[in-house]
Design a protein around this motif. Sequence first.
Motif: not given
Length: 608
Positions: A375, A383, A386, A580
Motif C-alpha cells: 500500500s 492511498t 491498496h 487495485r
Amino acid sequence: MAKQFSGKRPKNLGRTLHAFGGYLGRHRVLLILVALLAAVSAAANLLGTYMIKPIVNQITQVGSVSGLVGGVALAAGIYAVGALSTLGYTQIMVRAAQKILRDIRHDLFAHLQTLPLRFFDSQRKGNLMSMFTNDVDTISDALNNSFAMLIQSFIQMVGTMLLLLILNWQLSILVFAGYAAMFLYIRYSTKRSKFYYAHQQTYLGELDGYIEEMVAGQKVVKVFNHEEANLEEFTRRNEMLRQAGTSAQSYAATMIPAVVSISYINYALIAVVGGIMVMMGWSDLGSLASYLVFVRQSAMPINQFTQQGNFLLAALAGAERIFDTMDEEPEVDEGTVEMVRLPEGSPSRWGWRDTAHPEAPVIPLRGDVRFENVSFGYESGQTILHGLSLYAKPGQKIAFVGSTGAGKTTITNLINRFYDVTEGCITYDGIDVRRIRKDDLRHSLGIVLQDTHLFTGTVADNIRFGKLDATQEEIEQAARIANADSFIRRLPQGYETMVTGDGANLSQGQRQLLAIARAAVADPPVLILDEATSSIDTRTEALIEKGMDRLMEGRTVFVIAHRLSTVRNANAIIVLEHGRIIERGDHDELLAQKGEYYQLYHGMFELS
C-alpha cells in the motif's frame, strides 16, 4: 501598504547568520586581511581629517611655512596610505567573495542531488533556479559592497565620535543628540525594510517560476490561445513583486536623506555655536576647523552603514531561502546490500552481497521482483495503491494497463525507490528493496520514461548517460539495438551532432529512440518502460520492435503502455483501477474473461 502582505520576516536570523558565518570562516585569512586594510583605510581618513587642526594652527598661531609644508606632506602621506589600503581590500574582497559564492553554489547543488524525488515534486523549477541566480546575486552584492564597508564605516563612526570628544566635548553633546535621532529613525526604517525584502525575494522566485513554465510550454500556450490569460497572470504576479519592491525600497531610500538632513542641521548649529566659542576664546580656530569637517563627514559613515544594511537585508532574505533548502533532509539510504560482479562462468554476471553480513553467500541477480501486500500514498491519508500483490519472474514481461491515475507509474516509482512503500514490501531476488543500497538498486534497473529528457551535449554523450564509461563501440551497439543508428548517421555530424534545448533539433520519436538506446547501453537485468513508445509513430514503433525484443531478451521487463502492440505479447497483463488489481492474465485469457481489458481492447484499441 503593510496589510497587503501576510508573509513573515526571516524566521531565524541567528541561524542564517551562523550558517553564513560558516562560509566566511572557510576564507578567514583573506577576510581578516580585508578587515585590517579596511581598518587602516578608515584610520587614515580620520587621522587625515584631524591633521587640519595642526595645519591651521601653524598658519594662525605660529606662522611657520616649514611647519605648514611638513603638515601638508604628512597629511598627504596619510591619505596615500588610506588610498592604497582601499585598493588592496577591494581587490582581495572580490577574490574572497567569488570563492564564498562558489562554495555556496557548490554546496546547494550537491545537496539538491541528495534530496528525494518528493522534494522536487513539491517545488517549482523556477524557484530552485532563482536560488542559484537571484538569491546568490544578492549575497554577492552584500559581500562585495558591504563586508569591508561595514568595518570601515563602523571604525569611522566610532573614531569620529572619539575625536569629536577630544576636540570639543561641549559641542559633542549637540552632535550626539543628532546621532541619537539618526539611529532611532534607522532602526524603524530597517525593521520595515526587512519585512518587505523577504517578500520581494519570495515573489521574485514565484515570478521566475511562472516565466520558466510559460516559456517551456509556449507551444501549448499558442495552441489554446492562452497568451492573454498568461499576460494577465504575469501582470498580477509582477504587480505583487512591484509592490513589495517599492515598499522595501521606499523605507530603505528614506534612510540616507533623513540622516543627511539631520547632519546638515547639526552642521549649521555647530558652526554657529563653535564660532561663538572661538570668538570668546574658549576654543582655537584649528580645533573648530577640524571639528566642522568631522561633523560634515559624520553623516557619511552612518549613510554607508545604513546603505550596507539594505544590501544585507536583501542578502539575508535570499540566504535564508538557500540555507532552508540545505536544511532539507537528504534521501535516506539505510541499505547494506550492494551489487557486485560475479566471476566468469557464474549463472549471472551480477550478484547481491550484504555488507552487514559478509559471511552470507552472494545471491545471484536474476531479476525476480515481487510485491507483497503493498500500500502506498504520496500524501498522508491519500492511498494510491491498496494491498497490491504481484510478481515478475526472471525474464518475464509484465504489462500494466488502466485508466489515468490507476497507479501504473506509481508501481515503477516504488520499484526503483523514488518513494518507499507505506505498508507491505517489495522484494528483489528475495531481498527487501529497502535493504539494497539505492545506487546499486538503480544501477540494476534500466528506465525509459514517457517524458524524454536529453541533455546539452552530443548524441553520443546522451546515450553514454546510461553508462558513463561506455566506449564508442558500446554506444553504437546500443543505438543499433534501439534501431537509432540509421537516423543518427544521417545527422550532420552523426554521433557528434550537438543536442540542444532538450532535443529541440530532433523529432519526438528520435528523442525517444535515444532514450531507449541510453537504457540499452546500461545493459541492466531489469527494464522499466513507462509508455516508452507513446511518442513514436506506428511506423517507427514497428521499426524498433525487433530491437526492443533483443533488448528485453533474458530480462525482467515492466511495461506501462497504451498501445496494444506492446501489451499483447506480455507474459502477464495486469489491469489496474483506483490502485487495485481488477484483472490479470495474458492477452487471450483477459479477452476470454470479457471484463475491463476486453472493453478497453474492443472500445479503444489504445489504453491510457
